[in-house]
Design a protein around this motif. Structure first.
Motif, PDB file in Angstrom:
ATOM      1  N   MET A 136       0.817  -1.184   0.000  1.00 59.62           N
ATOM      2  CA  MET A 136       0.000   0.000   0.000  1.00 59.62           C
ATOM      3  C   MET A 136       0.874   1.266   0.000  1.00 59.62           C
ATOM      4  SD  MET A 136      -2.888   1.024   2.707  1.00 59.62           S
ATOM      5  CE  MET A 136      -3.052   2.696   3.169  1.00 59.62           C
ATOM      6  N   TYR A 137       1.815   1.312   0.922  1.00 58.36           N
ATOM      7  CA  TYR A 137       2.689   2.486   1.000  1.00 58.36           C
ATOM      8  C   TYR A 137       3.607   2.581  -0.217  1.00 58.36           C
ATOM      9  CZ  TYR A 137       1.177   3.239   5.797  1.00 58.36           C
ATOM     10  OH  TYR A 137       0.426   3.497   6.902  1.00 58.36           O
ATOM     11  N   THR A 138       4.006   1.416  -0.730  1.00 59.52           N
ATOM     12  CA  THR A 138       4.872   1.403  -1.907  1.00 59.52           C
ATOM     13  C   THR A 138       4.164   2.054  -3.090  1.00 59.52           C
ATOM     14  OG1 THR A 138       5.852  -0.659  -1.121  1.00 59.52           O
ATOM     15  CG2 THR A 138       6.249  -0.057  -3.419  1.00 59.52           C
ATOM     16  N   GLU A 139       2.917   1.706  -3.289  1.00 57.52           N
ATOM     17  CA  GLU A 139       2.140   2.296  -4.381  1.00 57.52           C
ATOM     18  C   GLU A 139       1.949   3.797  -4.164  1.00 57.52           C
ATOM     19  OE1 GLU A 139       0.807   1.422  -7.392  1.00 57.52           O
ATOM     20  OE2 GLU A 139       2.148  -0.282  -7.109  1.00 57.52           O
ATOM     21  N   MET A 140       1.725   4.195  -2.928  1.00 58.78           N
ATOM     22  CA  MET A 140       1.524   5.603  -2.614  1.00 58.78           C
ATOM     23  C   MET A 140       2.802   6.398  -2.910  1.00 58.78           C
ATOM     24  SD  MET A 140       0.053   7.315   0.886  1.00 58.78           S
ATOM     25  CE  MET A 140       1.505   7.098   1.856  1.00 58.78           C
ATOM     26  N   PHE A 141       3.956   5.872  -2.481  1.00 59.22           N
ATOM     27  CA  PHE A 141       5.217   6.553  -2.747  1.00 59.22           C
ATOM     28  C   PHE A 141       5.540   6.573  -4.235  1.00 59.22           C
ATOM     29  CE2 PHE A 141       6.310   5.566   1.814  1.00 59.22           C
ATOM     30  CZ  PHE A 141       6.326   6.890   2.213  1.00 59.22           C
ATOM     31  N   LYS A 142       5.254   5.475  -4.922  1.00 54.85           N
ATOM     32  CA  LYS A 142       5.485   5.412  -6.356  1.00 54.85           C
ATOM     33  C   LYS A 142       4.622   6.441  -7.077  1.00 54.85           C
ATOM     34  CE  LYS A 142       5.395   2.267 -10.268  1.00 54.85           C
ATOM     35  NZ  LYS A 142       5.016   0.947 -10.763  1.00 54.85           N
ATOM     36  N   SER A 143       3.361   6.529  -6.696  1.00 52.43           N
ATOM     37  CA  SER A 143       2.453   7.507  -7.293  1.00 52.43           C
ATOM     38  C   SER A 143       2.914   8.931  -6.998  1.00 52.43           C
ATOM     39  CB  SER A 143       1.041   7.291  -6.756  1.00 52.43           C
ATOM     40  OG  SER A 143       0.163   8.271  -7.226  1.00 52.43           O
ATOM     41  N   PHE A 144       3.318   9.182  -5.760  1.00 46.09           N
ATOM     42  CA  PHE A 144       3.808  10.504  -5.380  1.00 46.09           C
ATOM     43  C   PHE A 144       5.061  10.863  -6.175  1.00 46.09           C
ATOM     44  CE2 PHE A 144       6.619  13.120  -2.706  1.00 46.09           C
ATOM     45  CZ  PHE A 144       5.829  14.255  -2.598  1.00 46.09           C
ATOM     46  N   SER A 145       5.962   9.893  -6.325  1.00 47.61           N
ATOM     47  CA  SER A 145       7.199  10.119  -7.075  1.00 47.61           C
ATOM     48  C   SER A 145       6.893  10.439  -8.536  1.00 47.61           C
ATOM     49  CB  SER A 145       8.080   8.884  -6.976  1.00 47.61           C
ATOM     50  OG  SER A 145       9.240   9.047  -7.715  1.00 47.61           O
ATOM     51  N   GLU A 146       5.988   9.710  -9.154  1.00 46.65           N
ATOM     52  CA  GLU A 146       5.627   9.957 -10.555  1.00 46.65           C
ATOM     53  C   GLU A 146       4.984  11.331 -10.726  1.00 46.65           C
ATOM     54  OE1 GLU A 146       3.160   6.654 -11.601  1.00 46.65           O
ATOM     55  OE2 GLU A 146       4.862   5.268 -11.766  1.00 46.65           O
ATOM     56  N   GLN A 147       4.099  11.700  -9.810  1.00 45.34           N
ATOM     57  CA  GLN A 147       3.447  13.007  -9.888  1.00 45.34           C
ATOM     58  C   GLN A 147       4.468  14.131  -9.712  1.00 45.34           C
ATOM     59  OE1 GLN A 147       0.388  12.848  -6.919  1.00 45.34           O
ATOM     60  NE2 GLN A 147      -1.048  11.726  -8.232  1.00 45.34           N
ATOM     61  N   THR A 148       5.404  13.931  -8.809  1.00 43.46           N
ATOM     62  CA  THR A 148       6.444  14.935  -8.584  1.00 43.46           C
ATOM     63  C   THR A 148       7.306  15.095  -9.830  1.00 43.46           C
ATOM     64  OG1 THR A 148       6.494  14.387  -6.235  1.00 43.46           O
ATOM     65  CG2 THR A 148       8.364  15.608  -7.110  1.00 43.46           C
ATOM     66  N   GLU A 149       7.680  13.974 -10.451  1.00 49.28           N
ATOM     67  CA  GLU A 149       8.481  14.039 -11.682  1.00 49.28           C
ATOM     68  C   GLU A 149       7.730  14.774 -12.780  1.00 49.28           C
ATOM     69  OE1 GLU A 149      10.358  10.552 -13.310  1.00 49.28           O
ATOM     70  OE2 GLU A 149      10.807   9.835 -11.282  1.00 49.28           O
TER      71      GLU A 149
END
Length: 116
Positions: free
Chosen positions: A1-14
């Protein structure tokens, strides 16, 4: 769950920072080109000035003064040509930067504008 959240946050930030990264790269390239042009211009003008100092130091009599004076027209022509060339080079770099920034802005506006 947290992995997906961080991955999504990272993609949005990029995605949100991509235009800034592109602009910074354009700006850096422009500053580098301008710096190289300025260094080349300073080198050329310094060489010209030094050659004139050497030439004037060789003036010892009327004949050498006459030779020096006749050489001045050639030197002024060379200087004028150098100034025009440098101006054209600076203008070219500025125009290129302007065009690239306009393209970047247009691309970002297109991406940000919702499709109706």
């Amino acid at each position: 769950m947290y992995t997906e959240m961080f991955k999504s946050f990272s993609e949005q930030t990029e995605k949100s920072l991509a235009p800034y990264v592109k602009f910074n790269k354009l700006f850096t390239k422009n500053v580098e080109e301008l710096t190289e042009l300025q260094l080349a211009a300073v080198r050329a003008y310094s060489d010209l000035g030094l050659s004139q100092l050497k030439a004037v130091s060789e003036v010892k009599d009327i004949q050498s003064l006459t030779a020096f004076n006749s050489q001045q027209l050639e030197t002024l022509t060379k200087l004028s040509k150098q100034l025009i060339d440098d101006s054209n080079k600076f203008n070219s770099v500025a125009q290129s930067f302007k065009t690239e920034v306009e393209e970047l802005v247009a691309d970002n506006v297109k991406k940000a504008t919702p499709v109706a």
